[in-house]
Design a protein around this motif. Structure first.
Motif, PDB file in Angstrom:
ATOM      1  N   GLY A  68      53.544  33.542  50.164  1.00  0.00           N
ATOM      2  CA  GLY A  68      52.288  34.101  50.653  1.00  0.00           C
ATOM      3  C   GLY A  68      51.302  34.430  49.561  1.00  0.00           C
ATOM      4  N   ILE A  69      51.807  34.768  48.351  1.00  0.00           N
ATOM      5  CA  ILE A  69      50.941  35.133  47.235  1.00  0.00           C
ATOM      6  C   ILE A  69      51.410  34.377  45.998  1.00  0.00           C
ATOM      7  CG2 ILE A  69      50.124  37.002  45.750  1.00  0.00           C
ATOM      8  CD1 ILE A  69      49.014  37.128  48.552  1.00  0.00           C
ATOM      9  N   SER A  70      50.494  33.800  45.269  1.00  0.00           N
ATOM     10  CA  SER A  70      50.826  33.062  44.053  1.00  0.00           C
ATOM     11  C   SER A  70      50.562  33.912  42.817  1.00  0.00           C
ATOM     12  CB  SER A  70      49.999  31.772  43.975  1.00  0.00           C
ATOM     13  OG  SER A  70      48.618  32.074  43.827  1.00  0.00           O
ATOM     14  N   LEU A  71      51.078  33.451  41.690  1.00  0.00           N
ATOM     15  CA  LEU A  71      50.858  34.147  40.426  1.00  0.00           C
ATOM     16  C   LEU A  71      49.381  34.172  40.056  1.00  0.00           C
ATOM     17  CD1 LEU A  71      51.983  35.524  37.889  1.00  0.00           C
ATOM     18  CD2 LEU A  71      52.318  33.250  36.894  1.00  0.00           C
ATOM     19  N   PHE A  72      48.686  33.081  40.315  1.00  0.00           N
ATOM     20  CA  PHE A  72      47.254  33.015  40.011  1.00  0.00           C
ATOM     21  C   PHE A  72      46.478  34.061  40.806  1.00  0.00           C
ATOM     22  CE2 PHE A  72      43.016  31.170  40.914  1.00  0.00           C
ATOM     23  CZ  PHE A  72      42.521  31.158  39.616  1.00  0.00           C
ATOM     24  N   GLN A  73      46.831  34.251  42.069  1.00  0.00           N
ATOM     25  CA  GLN A  73      46.162  35.259  42.893  1.00  0.00           C
ATOM     26  C   GLN A  73      46.441  36.661  42.382  1.00  0.00           C
ATOM     27  OE1 GLN A  73      47.805  34.033  46.661  1.00  0.00           O
ATOM     28  NE2 GLN A  73      45.901  33.042  47.287  1.00  0.00           N
ATOM     29  N   LEU A  74      47.658  36.900  41.913  1.00  0.00           N
ATOM     30  CA  LEU A  74      47.983  38.214  41.348  1.00  0.00           C
ATOM     31  C   LEU A  74      47.200  38.471  40.065  1.00  0.00           C
ATOM     32  CD1 LEU A  74      49.688  40.745  41.627  1.00  0.00           C
ATOM     33  CD2 LEU A  74      51.518  39.586  40.386  1.00  0.00           C
ATOM     34  N   LEU A  75      47.007  37.427  39.257  1.00  0.00           N
ATOM     35  CA  LEU A  75      46.192  37.566  38.049  1.00  0.00           C
ATOM     36  C   LEU A  75      44.735  37.845  38.405  1.00  0.00           C
ATOM     37  CD1 LEU A  75      47.635  34.735  35.766  1.00  0.00           C
ATOM     38  CD2 LEU A  75      47.992  37.201  35.572  1.00  0.00           C
ATOM     39  N   GLN A  76      44.247  37.231  39.470  1.00  0.00           N
ATOM     40  CA  GLN A  76      42.890  37.525  39.935  1.00  0.00           C
ATOM     41  C   GLN A  76      42.746  39.008  40.273  1.00  0.00           C
ATOM     42  OE1 GLN A  76      42.428  34.836  43.250  1.00  0.00           O
ATOM     43  NE2 GLN A  76      41.317  33.326  42.031  1.00  0.00           N
ATOM     44  N   LEU A  77      43.725  39.550  40.992  1.00  0.00           N
ATOM     45  CA  LEU A  77      43.687  40.968  41.361  1.00  0.00           C
ATOM     46  C   LEU A  77      43.756  41.856  40.128  1.00  0.00           C
ATOM     47  CD1 LEU A  77      43.662  42.902  43.822  1.00  0.00           C
ATOM     48  CD2 LEU A  77      46.166  42.926  43.687  1.00  0.00           C
ATOM     49  N   LEU A  78      44.568  41.469  39.146  1.00  0.00           N
ATOM     50  CA  LEU A  78      44.681  42.245  37.907  1.00  0.00           C
ATOM     51  C   LEU A  78      43.349  42.263  37.160  1.00  0.00           C
ATOM     52  CD1 LEU A  78      46.398  43.752  35.798  1.00  0.00           C
ATOM     53  CD2 LEU A  78      47.008  41.519  34.832  1.00  0.00           C
ATOM     54  N   ILE A  79      42.694  41.119  37.051  1.00  0.00           N
ATOM     55  CA  ILE A  79      41.394  41.053  36.370  1.00  0.00           C
ATOM     56  C   ILE A  79      40.368  41.925  37.093  1.00  0.00           C
ATOM     57  CG2 ILE A  79      39.463  39.518  35.821  1.00  0.00           C
ATOM     58  CD1 ILE A  79      41.552  37.301  35.365  1.00  0.00           C
ATOM     59  N   PHE A  80      40.367  41.871  38.418  1.00  0.00           N
ATOM     60  CA  PHE A  80      39.441  42.689  39.195  1.00  0.00           C
ATOM     61  C   PHE A  80      39.666  44.171  38.920  1.00  0.00           C
ATOM     62  CE2 PHE A  80      38.460  45.153  43.015  1.00  0.00           C
ATOM     63  CZ  PHE A  80      37.146  44.790  43.242  1.00  0.00           C
ATOM     64  N   TYR A  81      40.929  44.603  38.864  1.00  0.00           N
ATOM     65  CA  TYR A  81      41.234  46.013  38.617  1.00  0.00           C
ATOM     66  C   TYR A  81      40.814  46.453  37.219  1.00  0.00           C
ATOM     67  CZ  TYR A  81      44.004  46.512  42.882  1.00  0.00           C
ATOM     68  OH  TYR A  81      44.418  46.593  44.181  1.00  0.00           O
ATOM     69  N   VAL A  82      41.071  45.611  36.229  1.00  0.00           N
ATOM     70  CA  VAL A  82      40.715  45.971  34.849  1.00  0.00           C
ATOM     71  C   VAL A  82      39.200  46.126  34.718  1.00  0.00           C
ATOM     72  CG1 VAL A  82      40.694  45.162  32.459  1.00  0.00           C
ATOM     73  CG2 VAL A  82      42.774  44.935  33.839  1.00  0.00           C
ATOM     74  N   ILE A  83      38.443  45.189  35.288  1.00  0.00           N
ATOM     75  CA  ILE A  83      36.983  45.272  35.221  1.00  0.00           C
ATOM     76  C   ILE A  83      36.480  46.495  35.985  1.00  0.00           C
ATOM     77  CG2 ILE A  83      34.837  44.129  35.913  1.00  0.00           C
ATOM     78  CD1 ILE A  83      36.192  41.470  35.368  1.00  0.00           C
TER      79      ILE A  83
END
Length: 298
Positions: free
Chosen positions: A136-151
């Motif tokens: 349901g969730i890929s590693l790339f999508q999790l990295l997207q969420l991480l980048i959003f949180y850091v910003i």
């Protein structure tokens, strides 16, 4: 490459305390208990009905919302007192007397204030990775969420540093920071909804308002809906080329605007903190006062 001295000193002081490790462990433990509870419920229900995998996508969305609330509520409290607290302790002048430039002091205070939140975000990644076992969730999508949180963390922290620099007391600076965050999260939605309601009554339909691109809630909603599906439930247009193909989704635009806002707030804070500017103002005021005194004496 030498680490920022302000950051180095603050990190040594804060990370030696057991509270930092305790906070990270407690937060990750609470998330794990929540995930384990849902896993047990899903396994028990699978004996009586077929498993579709949608439960774990829901867990992913709920964990993402919890992280967002954590950032929105805790970061202002950590950053709003960084410079104002130095003033109250009467240590800001000593800090300004060092060889550090104002922007170095501002950046050091920013990253030492938000480092614990960034650690919480990174420490929670293994909890999010449980979703990988069930799809349901890929590693790339999790990295997207991480980048959003850091910003997002840097943006809210920059607002807190800005308010802490321009206001001399910690409590008013904290209140102003929360008011600013409330405007970005709820105020922009209210203004955009009111505008669209009035504008669409004229007969010309419009589905967005530029102010909404500042809203981090809309950015998170756009990111999650693009990842887990049902994008039509939370669709805000991004940037398209002349062929009608989307170049950048809404959440990417939101992140870009947040980075620009962060740079502006940090630059204004460093200008305000610059002691050379203050000394020039004092000299100018003295010169004006001396001229007035000479004119009066004549």
């Amino acid at each position: 490459m030498r680490i920022n001295p302000v950051m180095e000193k603050e990190l040594k002081v804060r990370m030696r305390n057991w509270k930092a490790a305790g906070m990270i462990g407690g937060y990750v433990g609470v998330l794990m208990l929540f995930v384990m509870f849902v896993l047990i419920e899903t396994i028990m229900n699978s004996y009586y009905s077929s498993y579709g995998g949608g439960e774990f996508v829901t867990i992913y969305a709920i964990l993402a919302i919890i992280q967002f609330v954590l950032i929105a509520f805790i970061v202002p409290a950590l950053t709003a007192g960084s410079i104002a607290g130095e003033r109250e302790r009467q240590t800001l002048d000593l800090l300004l007397c060092t060889k550090l430039s104002p922007i170095s002091i501002i950046l050091g205070k920013l990253f030492t204030s938000i480092n614990q939140i960034l650690l919480l975000i990174v420490a929670a990644l293994p909890v999010f990775s449980i979703i990988f076992f069930f799809g349901g969730i890929s590693l790339f999508q999790l990295l997207q969420l991480l980048i959003f949180y850091v910003i997002l963390t840097i943006t809210i922290g920059s607002i807190g540093i800005f308010c802490s620099t321009f206001i001399k007391r910690t409590t008013p600076a904290t209140v102003l920071t929360y008011v600013f965050i409330m405007f970005l999260t709820l105020g922009t939605i209210f203004i955009a909804a009111l505008y669209l309601l009035i504008y669409n009554r004229t007969g010309t339909m419009q589905n967005t308002f530029p102010l909404i691109y500042l809203n981090p809630i809309a950015g998170l909603g756009s990111l999650l809906t693009s990842q887990v599906g049902n994008a039509g439930m939370f669709y805000i247009p991004g940037v398209y080329n002349f062929t009608g193909k989307e170049i950048a989704p809404f959440w990417v635009i939101n992140c870009g605007i947040n980075l620009i806002m962060s740079a502006v707030f940090l630059l204004l804070a460093s200008i305000k903190l610059n002691p050379i500017k203050k000394s020039k103002k004092i000299k100018i005021n003295k010169v004006k006062k001396n001229k007035k005194d000479k004119i009066k004496s004549k």
